[in-house]
Scaffold this motif. Structure first.
Motif: not given
Length: 205
Positions: A62-82, A84-90
């Protein structure tokens, strides 16, 4: 334990269940491994160690996934990359939630402290709550994306009806999200938003 001791597979939730099912497979639990034939006291120690190791591994994931989310660009909010990470977090939160059922409050707090996630898991119930909130976020995004697709395409009577249904889904997802979120403390809620890249107007009020 003596070398060559009889081995037993176990899929069990508690030491008591292991002893009831020690000569047959039990598929009802979350922990999987091989335990030698041993006393109840010895088994309990081994069982606790396996649980702790398992939950710590999931907390690291989970900590690694949170780090990956933190590394997303602001414009990636709600996009496929975001998404996918939230589904992995789930998925990881589901594992943590199951494992946490077998932990005392003290042992759970110890595990999250060692993983560095004590701030976002101040309460043992939070993995389950976070998972539900993320489900509503993903439902909202999915419905909203479909709304946008309809609005950007040729409009007809069929599309109008579908648009109305999707808009209802959007409202329902946000309403359910808000109901659960309002039951959290303000501090926990803000940490949730920041941890999962959701510090956005969609989820602020």
């Amino acid at each position: 334990m003596q070398a060559g001791a009889e081995k037993h597979f176990f899929w069990c939730c508690t030491p008591s269940q292991y002893y009831v099912n020690r000569r047959k497979r039990c598929y009802s639990g979350a922990v999987k491994g091989i335990i030698p034939k041993c006393s109840r006291f010895q088994f309990t120690k081994i069982y606790t160690s396996i649980l702790m190791h398992s939950i710590q591994r999931q907390l690291v994931n989970l900590d690694m996934l949170i780090s990956d989310i933190d590394g997303l660009a602001r414009h990636e909010y709600g996009l496929a990359s975001h998404v996918k990470l939230l589904k992995d977090v789930q998925r990881v939160l589901s594992e943590i939630d199951v494992l946490a059922e077998h932990e005392t409050i003290a042992s759970f707090n110890k595990a999250v402290l060692q993983s560095g996630l004590a701030k976002i898991f101040a309460d043992k119930r939070l993995p389950s709550i976070y998972r539900r909130l993320l489900e509503y976020v993903l439902q909202y995004w999915d419905a909203q994306n479909k709304v946008d697709d309809i609005l950007n395409s040729e409009f007809n009577e069929h599309a109008d009806k579908r648009l109305e249904l999707l808009q209802v889904k959007c409202v329902k997802a946000k309403t359910q999200f808000k109901t659960v979120a309002q039951a959290m403390g303000r501090t926990d809620y803000m940490l949730f938003l920041q941890s999962f890249g959701l510090d956005h107007d969609d989820w602020r009020w």
